[in-house]
Motif scaffolding. Structure first.
Motif, PDB file in Angstrom:
ATOM      1  N   ARG A  60       0.841  -1.192   0.000  1.00 26.73           N
ATOM      2  CA  ARG A  60       0.000   0.000   0.000  1.00 26.73           C
ATOM      3  C   ARG A  60       0.883   1.252   0.000  1.00 26.73           C
ATOM      4  NH1 ARG A  60      -4.570   1.558   4.499  1.00 26.73           N
ATOM      5  NH2 ARG A  60      -5.188   3.474   3.477  1.00 26.73           N
ATOM      6  N   SER A  61       0.500   2.227  -0.787  1.00 26.49           N
ATOM      7  CA  SER A  61       1.238   3.482  -0.844  1.00 26.49           C
ATOM      8  C   SER A  61       1.282   4.142   0.532  1.00 26.49           C
ATOM      9  CB  SER A  61       0.562   4.431  -1.833  1.00 26.49           C
ATOM     10  OG  SER A  61       1.104   5.725  -1.730  1.00 26.49           O
ATOM     11  N   SER A  62       2.398   4.748   0.851  1.00 26.08           N
ATOM     12  CA  SER A  62       2.522   5.457   2.124  1.00 26.08           C
ATOM     13  C   SER A  62       1.863   6.835   2.066  1.00 26.08           C
ATOM     14  CB  SER A  62       4.001   5.609   2.505  1.00 26.08           C
ATOM     15  OG  SER A  62       4.688   6.344   1.517  1.00 26.08           O
ATOM     16  N   TYR A  63       1.383   7.230   0.898  1.00 26.55           N
ATOM     17  CA  TYR A  63       0.728   8.532   0.728  1.00 26.55           C
ATOM     18  C   TYR A  63      -0.766   8.381   0.496  1.00 26.55           C
ATOM     19  CZ  TYR A  63       5.358  10.505   0.504  1.00 26.55           C
ATOM     20  OH  TYR A  63       6.625  10.886   0.819  1.00 26.55           O
ATOM     21  N   ILE A  84       8.433   8.089 -10.034  1.00 24.14           N
ATOM     22  CA  ILE A  84       8.606   8.401  -8.618  1.00 24.14           C
ATOM     23  C   ILE A  84       9.580   9.556  -8.438  1.00 24.14           C
ATOM     24  CG2 ILE A  84       9.434   7.501  -6.401  1.00 24.14           C
ATOM     25  CD1 ILE A  84       6.662   6.453  -7.381  1.00 24.14           C
ATOM     26  N   ARG A  85      10.675   9.538  -9.190  1.00 22.39           N
ATOM     27  CA  ARG A  85      11.655  10.624  -9.124  1.00 22.39           C
ATOM     28  C   ARG A  85      11.013  11.961  -9.509  1.00 22.39           C
ATOM     29  NH1 ARG A  85      15.169   8.145 -11.718  1.00 22.39           N
ATOM     30  NH2 ARG A  85      14.590   8.846 -13.802  1.00 22.39           N
ATOM     31  N   THR A  86      10.218  11.974 -10.567  1.00 22.27           N
ATOM     32  CA  THR A  86       9.544  13.192 -11.026  1.00 22.27           C
ATOM     33  C   THR A  86       8.547  13.694  -9.996  1.00 22.27           C
ATOM     34  OG1 THR A  86       9.827  12.538 -13.332  1.00 22.27           O
ATOM     35  CG2 THR A  86       8.130  14.178 -12.867  1.00 22.27           C
ATOM     36  N   VAL A  87       7.789  12.789  -9.403  1.00 25.82           N
ATOM     37  CA  VAL A  87       6.817  13.182  -8.377  1.00 25.82           C
ATOM     38  C   VAL A  87       7.529  13.788  -7.175  1.00 25.82           C
ATOM     39  CG1 VAL A  87       5.127  12.288  -6.720  1.00 25.82           C
ATOM     40  CG2 VAL A  87       5.049  11.562  -9.108  1.00 25.82           C
ATOM     41  N   LYS A  88       8.609  13.166  -6.740  1.00 23.86           N
ATOM     42  CA  LYS A  88       9.362  13.682  -5.593  1.00 23.86           C
ATOM     43  C   LYS A  88       9.963  15.056  -5.900  1.00 23.86           C
ATOM     44  CE  LYS A  88      10.538   9.349  -3.329  1.00 23.86           C
ATOM     45  NZ  LYS A  88      11.615   8.434  -2.928  1.00 23.86           N
ATOM     46  N   GLU A  89      10.516  15.229  -7.106  1.00 23.60           N
ATOM     47  CA  GLU A  89      11.090  16.517  -7.490  1.00 23.60           C
ATOM     48  C   GLU A  89      10.007  17.588  -7.573  1.00 23.60           C
ATOM     49  OE1 GLU A  89      13.128  15.653 -11.117  1.00 23.60           O
ATOM     50  OE2 GLU A  89      14.807  14.689 -10.078  1.00 23.60           O
ATOM     51  N   SER A  90       8.843  17.239  -8.076  1.00 24.02           N
ATOM     52  CA  SER A  90       7.733  18.193  -8.186  1.00 24.02           C
ATOM     53  C   SER A  90       7.232  18.612  -6.815  1.00 24.02           C
ATOM     54  CB  SER A  90       6.582  17.574  -8.985  1.00 24.02           C
ATOM     55  OG  SER A  90       6.983  17.312 -10.298  1.00 24.02           O
ATOM     56  N   ALA A  91       7.260  17.723  -5.849  1.00 23.17           N
ATOM     57  CA  ALA A  91       6.795  18.027  -4.495  1.00 23.17           C
ATOM     58  C   ALA A  91       7.669  19.087  -3.845  1.00 23.17           C
ATOM     59  CB  ALA A  91       6.777  16.762  -3.649  1.00 23.17           C
ATOM     60  N   HIS A  92       8.924  19.161  -4.210  1.00 18.87           N
ATOM     61  CA  HIS A  92       9.847  20.137  -3.635  1.00 18.87           C
ATOM     62  C   HIS A  92       9.646  21.529  -4.221  1.00 18.87           C
ATOM     63  CE1 HIS A  92      11.951  17.192  -1.288  1.00 18.87           C
ATOM     64  NE2 HIS A  92      12.164  16.449  -2.345  1.00 18.87           N
TER      65      HIS A  92
END
Length: 62
Positions: A8-11, A52-60
Motif C-alpha cells: 500500500r502506498s505510504s501517501y 517516482i523521481r519526477t513526483v518527488k522533485e515536483s513536491a519540492h
C-alpha cells in the motif's frame, strides 16, 4: 500468473483513495485499492523509478 505481494502506498488519503504497487519479475504492477478487481497497470522498473523521481522533485517545488 504468480500471485503478487501488494504494498500500500505510504501517501494514501482517508478511506479507499489509495494505490497498491507490486513488483513481479521485471514488471511493476499498480492498482487502485477501491477496485481490486479492476484494471492493473503494468510498467517497467525504469519507467516506475522515473515517475517516482519526477513526483518527488515536483513536491519540492510547491
Amino acid at each position: 500468473m504468480a500471485t503478487s505481494t501488494w504494498q500500500r502506498s505510504s501517501y494514501c488519503a482517508q478511506g479507499e483513495a489509495c494505490i497498491h504497487v507490486a513488483a513481479h519479475d521485471d514488471t511493476i504492477n499498480v492498482m487502485e485499492s477501491s477496485d481490486p478487481n479492476g484494471a492493473i497497470l503494468h510498467t517497467t522498473p525504469a519507467a516506475w523509478a522515473a515517475l517516482i523521481r519526477t513526483v518527488k522533485e515536483s513536491a519540492h517545488h510547491d
